[in-house]
Design a protein around this motif. Structure first.
Motif, short mmCIF file in Angstrom:
data_model
loop_
_atom_site.label_atom_id
_atom_site.label_comp_id
_atom_site.label_asym_id
_atom_site.label_seq_id
_atom_site.Cartn_x
_atom_site.Cartn_y
_atom_site.Cartn_z
N VAL A 130 0.85 -1.19 0.00
CA VAL A 130 0.00 0.00 0.00
C VAL A 130 0.88 1.24 0.00
CG1 VAL A 130 -1.73 1.33 1.27
CG2 VAL A 130 -1.88 -1.17 1.20
N CYS A 131 0.62 2.13 -0.94
CA CYS A 131 1.32 3.42 -1.02
C CYS A 131 0.36 4.51 -0.58
CB CYS A 131 1.82 3.69 -2.44
SG CYS A 131 2.95 2.43 -3.07
N MET A 132 0.66 5.16 0.54
CA MET A 132 -0.19 6.23 1.06
C MET A 132 0.44 7.58 0.77
SD MET A 132 -1.53 4.94 4.78
CE MET A 132 -2.21 3.29 5.00
N TYR A 133 -0.41 8.52 0.37
CA TYR A 133 0.02 9.89 0.12
C TYR A 133 -0.83 10.82 0.98
CZ TYR A 133 2.06 8.09 -4.29
OH TYR A 133 2.78 7.42 -5.24
N LEU A 134 -0.19 11.69 1.72
CA LEU A 134 -0.90 12.71 2.49
C LEU A 134 -0.66 14.04 1.78
CD1 LEU A 134 -0.82 10.34 4.45
CD2 LEU A 134 -0.46 11.94 6.31
N LEU A 194 -3.50 10.09 -9.51
CA LEU A 194 -2.64 9.13 -8.83
C LEU A 194 -3.25 7.73 -8.83
CD1 LEU A 194 -1.36 11.23 -5.79
CD2 LEU A 194 0.02 10.36 -7.68
N LYS A 195 -4.56 7.66 -8.62
CA LYS A 195 -5.23 6.36 -8.68
C LYS A 195 -5.15 5.79 -10.09
CE LYS A 195 -8.35 6.44 -4.72
NZ LYS A 195 -7.88 5.14 -4.19
N CYS A 239 -3.12 2.06 -14.24
CA CYS A 239 -2.35 1.88 -15.47
C CYS A 239 -1.13 0.99 -15.26
CB CYS A 239 -1.91 3.25 -16.02
SG CYS A 239 -3.27 4.21 -16.72
N ALA A 240 -0.67 0.90 -14.01
CA ALA A 240 0.46 0.02 -13.69
C ALA A 240 0.01 -1.41 -13.42
CB ALA A 240 1.21 0.57 -12.48
N GLY A 241 -1.31 -1.65 -13.56
CA GLY A 241 -1.84 -2.99 -13.35
C GLY A 241 -2.22 -3.30 -11.92
N ASP A 242 -2.28 -2.28 -11.07
CA ASP A 242 -2.62 -2.47 -9.66
C ASP A 242 -4.08 -2.16 -9.39
OD1 ASP A 242 -0.04 -3.23 -9.05
OD2 ASP A 242 0.60 -1.23 -8.48
N ASP A 243 -4.50 -2.44 -8.17
CA ASP A 243 -5.87 -2.14 -7.74
C ASP A 243 -5.86 -0.76 -7.08
OD1 ASP A 243 -8.35 -1.91 -6.61
OD2 ASP A 243 -8.25 -3.76 -5.44
N PRO A 244 -6.45 0.24 -7.74
CA PRO A 244 -6.41 1.60 -7.18
C PRO A 244 -7.21 1.75 -5.89
CG PRO A 244 -7.83 1.54 -9.11
CD PRO A 244 -7.16 0.20 -9.04
N GLU A 245 -8.04 0.77 -5.57
CA GLU A 245 -8.80 0.82 -4.32
C GLU A 245 -8.06 0.15 -3.18
OE1 GLU A 245 -11.43 2.75 -4.16
OE2 GLU A 245 -10.98 3.15 -6.27
N HIS A 246 -6.93 -0.47 -3.49
CA HIS A 246 -6.17 -1.13 -2.42
C HIS A 246 -4.72 -0.68 -2.38
CE1 HIS A 246 -4.68 -4.14 0.35
NE2 HIS A 246 -3.78 -4.50 -0.53
N ASN A 247 -4.06 -0.66 -3.53
CA ASN A 247 -2.62 -0.41 -3.54
C ASN A 247 -2.23 1.04 -3.36
OD1 ASN A 247 -2.79 -2.93 -5.90
ND2 ASN A 247 -1.57 -3.21 -4.06
N ILE A 248 -3.16 1.96 -3.49
CA ILE A 248 -2.83 3.37 -3.33
C ILE A 248 -3.93 4.06 -2.52
CG2 ILE A 248 -3.91 4.06 -5.52
CD1 ILE A 248 -1.54 6.08 -5.81
N GLU A 249 -3.52 4.89 -1.59
CA GLU A 249 -4.47 5.66 -0.78
C GLU A 249 -4.01 7.11 -0.73
OE1 GLU A 249 -5.32 4.10 3.09
OE2 GLU A 249 -5.18 2.01 2.41
#
Length: 552
Positions: free
Chosen positions: A327-331, A343-344, A349-359
């Motif tokens: 998980v990559c978190m951005y504040l 960002l999502k 586009c990188a093949g990840d789940d934008p609802e899980h791998n990035i916050e």
């Protein structure tokens, strides 16, 4: 008894009813359930709606299901009363002996109490400050420095593996303008109109001239770069020192420049091409982010061959994922709200789940009042209120606690005078004073020679003792919930409620013997409760990066 232990007893009772054929729940019994403290303490110590959840699946009226479960639970000596309310709510009272044991378990656990495995093994990259190394950190950075660090502490306490990251925006026009501004100041020339104009520029330029011999003798076209790099080094060190003083730790200081120097951008583009979301148009390279909720496609490489800032963002995300972070978190600040979708889209586009791998957490603006007036200008930076000045005005503890006390998505107005008052209406003082009072009681007990060598938990039977014990038992759940919801402010509010429960207990229950009174087992039991409370307040304050004073 903790809520988790009581939940386990309920699960065991359900399993026993299922084993003897009394109930048959379609889909099987749950693996876990939650018990909660009822809003009205007269209803009991804890409550659960499990009968309403499972009754229909068992082909029964929920209240009838609750009656079967209540009868089974009443066989447990740790539970003194089970009542049914409404359509099937179960209210439970716990025996004083069982409830009191939580105090000793907290004392035994010490600093580890509150830690859970709710997020066990989750690898998190938490980027909570992104700044140019061209000037002092400001008010917006200050909020994230406090909240981001507290969030990292809470996530870690919940079992996550957290890497705290500072993203250094050390590439592009702003850095060049910084160098030009320093060079002009060193030569006594006017600062370029689009340069940096704070007083710190003149001070920093003089320092560089003194510390870098011969910098003014370099060819003119080399001086800007030399001043830029010398200023970068010193300004970044100042930011690092200020954050350390503010008790904000970073594991990684990531340079945007390094992504380009190590061809991180080129590598990321190759990886994104493999996913099929890049295309060429108008002599530029684009990412089709509109496939993933973005309002428009984004340029990665301009027509002149230069990568965009968005390309840096994409490369940075790919870099984080390849470093093993799930998980990559951005504040980000309120002015970056438009970054959420893009960002999502990068993650997708990188093949990840934008609802899980990035916050992405967006923090709203903060206003600081001093003497009833909003602080807008800095003595050194000119147009911003700096972190260093805020710490000087408010102090590390009041500033950190107050910034952490509110949800980040709410605009915040802080009054320096109110924040630093030593009165019970000031939350940080109220909690710290409770800890200091607890420490004082334990010192007095030690001076009286009272040893906590015997503990009879059943003696903690007073209503106020029960209230405090139940509050202490909630701490692990508060930590887990704060981590799961990314809301460290829940810890602060919990500490205030627990400090209130302690003060009510102390006003109602005599802890130390008076005068020539003998030391009774009840005194030792209450001192164990005091020690447990002190542990919880200290652990909670530590999660916020706030000190737990022994004396006030």
């Amino acid at each position: 008894m903790t809520p988790e232990q009581l939940a386990e007893k309920i699960l065991q009772a359900l399993a026993a009813l299922a084993a003897d054929g009394t109930i048959a729940v379609e889909g099987g019994l749950p693996g876990e359930l939650k018990v909660e403290r009822p809003k009205n303490p007269e209803h009991g110590d804890y409550a659960t709606n499990v009968a309403m959840q499972l009754g229909k699946r068992a082909g029964m009226n929920p209240r009838a299901f609750a009656e079967l479960l209540a009868a089974k639970l009443q066989d447990d000596e740790a539970i003194t009363e089970v009542s049914i309310a409404g359509p099937g709510f179960l209210n439970l009272r716990v025996a004083a002996d069982a409830q009191g044991k939580i105090a000793q378990s907290i004392v035994d656990a010490g600093p580890a109490y509150g830690s859970t495995d709710a997020l066990h093994g989750l690898a998190v990259n938490l980027e909570f400050i992104s700044a140019n190394p061209t000037g002092p950190l400001h008010l917006g950075h200050t909020r994230w420095a406090a909240v981001g660090d507290a969030l990292a502490r809470v996530l870690t306490a919940a079992g996550a593996k957290v890497t705290r990251e500072f993203y250094i925006n050390d590439r592009g026009n702003q850095m060049d303008k910084f160098g030009e501004s320093l060079k002009a100041a060193a030569h006594g020339q006017p600062i370029p109109e689009d340069g940096y104009h704070g007083e710190y520029i003149g001070e920093l330029a003089q320092r560089i001239v003194a510390e870098v011999p011969g910098i003014l003798e370099l060819p003119v076209d080399e001086q800007s770069v030399a001043f830029r790099e010398a200023g970068y080094e010193r300004q970044l060190k100042e930011q690092q020192d200020q954050l350390e003083h503010f008790r904000t730790k970073f594991d990684v200081w990531m340079s945007e420049r390094s992504l380009h120097e190590q061809d991180g951008v080129g590598h990321a583009i190759e990886k994104l091409r493999e996913q099929g979301h890049l295309y060429d148009a108008d002599d530029a390279l684009w990412m089709r982010t509109t496939d993933f909720t973005d309002d428009k496609d984004r340029v990665l490489i301009r027509t002149n061959g230069e990568p965009t800032y968005f390309a840096s963002d994409a490369a940075y995300y790919v870099n984080k994922r390849e470093r093993g972070f799930e998980v990559c978190m951005y504040l980000l600040g309120a002015d970056h709200h438009g970054y959420v979708n893009r960002l999502k889209a990068i993650a997708a586009c990188a093949g990840d789940d934008p609802e899980h791998n990035i916050e992405i957490l967006i923090g709203q603006l903060v206003k600081i009042l001093k003497g009833g007036e909003e602080m807008r200008l800095s003595k050194r930076a000119g147009t911003i209120v700096t972190l260093a000045e805020l710490v000087e005005e408010g102090g590390v503890d009041p500033l950190r606690y107050t910034l952490c006390r509110y949800p980040v998505d709410s605009p915040l107005t802080l009054d320096i005078e109110e924040m630093t008052k030593q009165v019970s209406e000031n939350p940080v003082y109220y909690v710290q004073y409770a800890h200091a009072r607890l420490a004082s009681i334990l010192r007095n007990a030690d001076e009286l020679g009272i040893k906590l060598d015997e503990f009879e938990p059943g003696l903690l039977s007073h209503e106020r003792e029960g209230d405090l014990l139940r509050a202490l038992a909630e701490f692990p759940r508060i930590v887990a919930t704060s981590a799961e919801l990314r809301e460290p402010h829940r810890v602060a509010r919990y500490l205030e409620d627990t400090a209130s429960a302690f003060h009510k207990f102390y006003d109602s229950c005599r802890v130390l013997p008076r005068g020539d009174e003998e030391v009774e087992p009840v005194h030792k039991a209450r001192l164990t409760l005091v020690s447990a409370t002190r542990t919880v307040l200290a652990n909670g304050l530590d999660l916020l990066g706030v000190s737990a004073p022994e004396r006030m």
